[in-house]
Design an enzyme around this catalytic site. Structure first.
Site, mmCIF file in Angstrom:
data_model
loop_
_atom_site.group_PDB
_atom_site.id
_atom_site.type_symbol
_atom_site.label_atom_id
_atom_site.label_comp_id
_atom_site.label_asym_id
_atom_site.label_seq_id
_atom_site.Cartn_x
_atom_site.Cartn_y
_atom_site.Cartn_z
ATOM 1 N N ALA A 35 6.559 57.835 16.796
ATOM 2 C CA ALA A 35 6.518 57.600 15.340
ATOM 3 C C ALA A 35 7.889 57.214 14.781
ATOM 4 O O ALA A 35 7.966 56.493 13.777
ATOM 5 C CB ALA A 35 5.978 58.845 14.647
ATOM 6 N N GLY A 36 8.967 57.687 15.422
ATOM 7 C CA GLY A 36 10.309 57.305 14.959
ATOM 8 C C GLY A 36 10.529 55.804 15.084
ATOM 9 O O GLY A 36 11.082 55.167 14.181
ATOM 10 N N HIS A 37 10.082 55.229 16.202
ATOM 11 C CA HIS A 37 10.202 53.770 16.353
ATOM 12 C C HIS A 37 9.349 53.048 15.303
ATOM 13 O O HIS A 37 9.762 52.031 14.743
ATOM 14 C CB HIS A 37 9.706 53.325 17.740
ATOM 15 C CG HIS A 37 10.522 53.809 18.891
ATOM 16 N ND1 HIS A 37 10.073 54.754 19.778
ATOM 17 C CD2 HIS A 37 11.767 53.467 19.307
ATOM 18 C CE1 HIS A 37 10.992 54.969 20.700
ATOM 19 N NE2 HIS A 37 12.035 54.211 20.440
ATOM 20 N N GLY A 149 17.592 53.762 14.640
ATOM 21 C CA GLY A 149 17.356 55.133 14.180
ATOM 22 C C GLY A 149 18.671 55.883 13.969
ATOM 23 O O GLY A 149 19.617 55.722 14.733
ATOM 24 N N SER A 187 12.012 61.854 20.340
ATOM 25 C CA SER A 187 12.768 61.120 21.348
ATOM 26 C C SER A 187 11.862 60.908 22.551
ATOM 27 O O SER A 187 11.047 61.786 22.881
ATOM 28 C CB SER A 187 13.983 61.957 21.776
ATOM 29 O OG SER A 187 14.492 61.469 23.002
ATOM 30 N N ARG A 189 12.758 61.111 25.431
ATOM 31 C CA ARG A 189 13.146 62.093 26.456
ATOM 32 C C ARG A 189 12.494 63.462 26.227
ATOM 33 O O ARG A 189 12.519 64.299 27.134
ATOM 34 C CB ARG A 189 14.672 62.225 26.515
ATOM 35 C CG ARG A 189 15.336 60.975 27.088
ATOM 36 C CD ARG A 189 16.803 61.186 27.425
ATOM 37 N NE ARG A 189 17.310 60.081 28.216
ATOM 38 C CZ ARG A 189 18.020 59.042 27.732
ATOM 39 N NH1 ARG A 189 18.305 58.977 26.446
ATOM 40 N NH2 ARG A 189 18.435 58.089 28.536
#
Ligand code: PAF
Length: 281
Positions: A35-37, A149, A187, A189
């Site tokens: 969702a961050g992307h 980001g 992330s 990761r």
């Protein structure tokens, strides 16, 4: 969404979009989109740009013994998400397309000083790899704007600096970190974490928020507060790489009286390196 693998193709696509009167934004990623992307894509579209995304797991920014080989690659899911988000074009080059010469012979972009601090100190060559690939992607796509980001705060500052120093005709935008409900910064990761590690992971962000309150409300010297926070994280089960209260402008260690501060930190939880940052109000 048009998917292209060659430099010449993405250039053609961007030129065609421009010829149609579109302003083009590039959203560079290494894939495994979360969702961050998608916030980056949404921000670019909200700002009125037509979006070109890239997915490239850049070998130049991974050090020996890091996770290049196991970095999650999920192209089918990524393509679905990008299509649903209204991305016009996806550039998905092979390594040979980005680096036709051996990596050791590749011309590189160096952003001194900013790249040597914090994550750069623990990951020598990392920001050189980031600056080089981002410079190449900007030169390839020649966008009007590019979105990154704020979770990778140091990376964003390195990219801003590189763009300014090299007079690249592009506007760089930072987008707020997207967090899980428990505060963990999203992330790719995070997928490496075991169930137990995942349960512990939000403690990292909570510790940085508590440190931010102390910066604002206590009189204790910043270096002392950093050490206390690092020790707390360590005793909670993290291996603390660094916790740094620094100036947002140049990422140098801040002192009381400095304004516009950010706390940058990196820890390891098991085998997984996590980074986060909190701006100080
Ligand atoms: O933040 C990332 O995903 C990468 O560092 C970037 C900016 C796409 C460069 O490879």
């Amino acid at each position: 969404m048009k998917i292209v693998e060659r430099v010449a193709e993405v250039r053609r696509e961007v030129a065609a979009l421009r010829a149609n009167g579109s302003s083009v934004a590039l959203v560079p990623t290494m894939g495994n989109l979360h969702a961050g992307h998608m916030d980056l894509i949404a921000a670019a579209r909200r700002d009125g740009h037509t979006v070109v995304a890239s997915i490239f797991v850049n070998p130049l920014q991974f050090g020996a013994g890091e996770d290049l080989d196991r970095y999650p690659r999920t192209p089918d899911e990524d393509i679905e998400k990008l299509t649903a988000a209204g991305t016009a074009c996806l550039f998905m080059p092979q390594a040979k397309e980005m680096y036709p010469v051996p990596l050791a012979e590749q011309t590189a972009v160096e952003v001194p000083r900013l790249s040597d601090l914090h994550c750069g100190a623990s990951r020598p060559g990392h920001f050189r790899g980031v600056a080089t690939v981002v410079c190449k992607l900007l030169n390839i796509a020649q966008p009007d704007a590019a979105y990154f980001g704020e979770k990778d705060f140091q990376q964003l500052q390195v990219i801003r600096r590189m763009t300014k120093d090299l007079c690249l005709p592009v506007t760089i935008f930072g987008v707020a970190t997207r967090r899980e409900e428990d505060g963990l910064a999203m992330s790719s990761r995070n997928g490496y974490l075991t169930t137990e590690e995942r349960a512990l992971a939000p403690t990292f962000h909570r510790a940085l928020r508590a440190l931010s309150d102390q910066v604002s409300h206590s009189e204790t010297a910043f270096r002392e507060l950093e050490s206390q926070c690092a020790a707390q994280l360590q005793s909670a089960g993290f291996h603390t790489d660094y916790v740094s209260i620094c100036r947002r402008s140049d990422l140098q260690p801040a002192s009381r009286g400095d304004v516009e501060l950010v706390i940058l930190a990196a820890v390891k939880l098991g085998e997984t390196r996590l980074i986060d940052n909190v701006t100080v109000a």
